[in-house]
Design a protein around this motif. Sequence first.
Motif, PDB file in Angstrom:
ATOM      1  N   HIS A 104     -74.034   8.243-113.256  1.00 21.91           N
ATOM      2  CA  HIS A 104     -73.211   8.223-112.042  1.00 21.91           C
ATOM      3  C   HIS A 104     -73.454   6.919-111.303  1.00 21.91           C
ATOM      4  O   HIS A 104     -74.601   6.519-111.078  1.00 21.91           O
ATOM      5  N   GLY A 105     -72.367   6.250-110.942  1.00 25.48           N
ATOM      6  CA  GLY A 105     -72.476   5.028-110.161  1.00 25.48           C
ATOM      7  C   GLY A 105     -71.444   5.025-109.067  1.00 25.48           C
ATOM      8  O   GLY A 105     -70.241   5.015-109.347  1.00 25.48           O
ATOM      9  N   PRO A 106     -71.849   5.083-107.810  1.00 33.15           N
ATOM     10  CA  PRO A 106     -70.872   5.040-106.714  1.00 33.15           C
ATOM     11  C   PRO A 106     -70.147   3.699-106.701  1.00 33.15           C
ATOM     12  O   PRO A 106     -70.565   2.731-107.354  1.00 33.15           O
ATOM     13  N   GLN A 107     -69.049   3.650-105.962  1.00 32.91           N
ATOM     14  CA  GLN A 107     -68.286   2.409-105.861  1.00 32.91           C
ATOM     15  C   GLN A 107     -69.194   1.272-105.417  1.00 32.91           C
ATOM     16  O   GLN A 107     -69.936   1.403-104.443  1.00 32.91           O
ATOM     17  N   GLY A 108     -69.165   0.167-106.154  1.00 34.68           N
ATOM     18  CA  GLY A 108     -70.000  -0.976-105.815  1.00 34.68           C
ATOM     19  C   GLY A 108     -71.312  -1.043-106.559  1.00 34.68           C
ATOM     20  O   GLY A 108     -72.080  -1.993-106.395  1.00 34.68           O
ATOM     21  N   SER A 109     -71.600  -0.049-107.387  1.00 32.95           N
ATOM     22  CA  SER A 109     -72.871  -0.050-108.116  1.00 32.95           C
ATOM     23  C   SER A 109     -72.822  -0.923-109.363  1.00 32.95           C
ATOM     24  O   SER A 109     -73.856  -1.256-109.932  1.00 32.95           O
ATOM     25  N   GLY A 110     -71.607  -1.283-109.797  1.00 30.17           N
ATOM     26  CA  GLY A 110     -71.478  -2.176-110.947  1.00 30.17           C
ATOM     27  C   GLY A 110     -71.479  -1.472-112.290  1.00 30.17           C
ATOM     28  O   GLY A 110     -72.090  -1.959-113.238  1.00 30.17           O
ATOM     29  N   LYS A 111     -70.768  -0.337-112.395  1.00 32.15           N
ATOM     30  CA  LYS A 111     -70.727   0.398-113.663  1.00 32.15           C
ATOM     31  C   LYS A 111     -70.140  -0.442-114.794  1.00 32.15           C
ATOM     32  O   LYS A 111     -70.706  -0.526-115.886  1.00 32.15           O
ATOM     33  N   SER A 112     -68.976  -1.039-114.526  1.00 32.31           N
ATOM     34  CA  SER A 112     -68.321  -1.842-115.568  1.00 32.31           C
ATOM     35  C   SER A 112     -69.154  -3.075-115.907  1.00 32.31           C
ATOM     36  O   SER A 112     -69.244  -3.493-117.059  1.00 32.31           O
ATOM     37  N   MET A 113     -69.785  -3.657-114.884  1.00 35.65           N
ATOM     38  CA  MET A 113     -70.631  -4.824-115.107  1.00 35.65           C
ATOM     39  C   MET A 113     -71.865  -4.446-115.925  1.00 35.65           C
ATOM     40  O   MET A 113     -72.296  -5.195-116.810  1.00 35.65           O
ATOM     41  N   PHE A 114     -72.414  -3.272-115.644  1.00 41.01           N
ATOM     42  CA  PHE A 114     -73.556  -2.764-116.400  1.00 41.01           C
ATOM     43  C   PHE A 114     -73.175  -2.609-117.869  1.00 41.01           C
ATOM     44  O   PHE A 114     -73.905  -3.047-118.769  1.00 41.01           O
ATOM     45  N   SER A 115     -72.019  -2.000-118.131  1.00 41.00           N
ATOM     46  CA  SER A 115     -71.566  -1.776-119.504  1.00 41.00           C
ATOM     47  C   SER A 115     -71.369  -3.098-120.237  1.00 41.00           C
ATOM     48  O   SER A 115     -71.818  -3.262-121.376  1.00 41.00           O
ATOM     49  N   ALA A 116     -70.669  -4.026-119.584  1.00 36.35           N
ATOM     50  CA  ALA A 116     -70.386  -5.316-120.211  1.00 36.35           C
ATOM     51  C   ALA A 116     -71.672  -6.107-120.452  1.00 36.35           C
ATOM     52  O   ALA A 116     -71.838  -6.744-121.501  1.00 36.35           O
TER      53      ALA A 116
END
Length: 234
Positions: free
Chosen positions: A53-65
């Motif tokens: 779980h990543g709230p808005q601004g946590s960088g989920k897509s950035m983490f994945s990439a």
Amino acid sequence: MYGELEFPPRAEYLDQYKNYQVDIAHWQRLAGQFQKAFRQVYARRSAAVLLVHGPQGSGKSMFSARLAQDHERTRGGAFAPDLRNNLWHVLVATDQPDERAIEDVTRDTVLRLVDEHKSQNWLEELRGFATSDRSRVRLIVCDDMHKDSMMRPWTEMSPRDFYEARQAGPDAILAYLAERLNDACRHEFQRSIFVMLSNDQAWIEKLHGHLERWYQGLSTVLTLPVPEAPTLER
């Protein structure tokens, strides 16, 4: 000029910030749970589901990439332990990082970053890959897993049937998703770790609950922290 923090509000905007440096330090707190799941799958050839779980601004897509990028960079020969700049090293290295160990784990692991925009048949293609691949661990990263385009392929429902099931309430869909995911982990996706990310905490917790009823211990819930302001602006 305006005194506002300057940082990309979404990963898609990152290319506009040429000197922006992605600081991975705030993701290090995920390492313990990730390493536990990874070691179990690596040693036992089992399967695991990490619900992130990543709230808005946590960088989920950035983490994945970044995870995919650093894994690929390591496969290219960057085996020397780098816990400051390499997210893959952070998540799989032992307490006393060893270059040979990182090399072995990296060569034994294949990573797939699911992009439903590139192919509508992504799950079918992923199953074909899993059936033929002989890697010791398959790491499968699914961003925005709560989206219909990510859930519906698992249910094998037509768009109309899926829509009608959604109208009846999210629990029915999540229960069926958990059933299918559990079955997949027991069969063609053995030796696999699914990293499923969502900004919907309630969705994550409900899916975890349904998975636990099918296979206790299969899934683990993690939370991506929101970076502090100084980290965001770097």
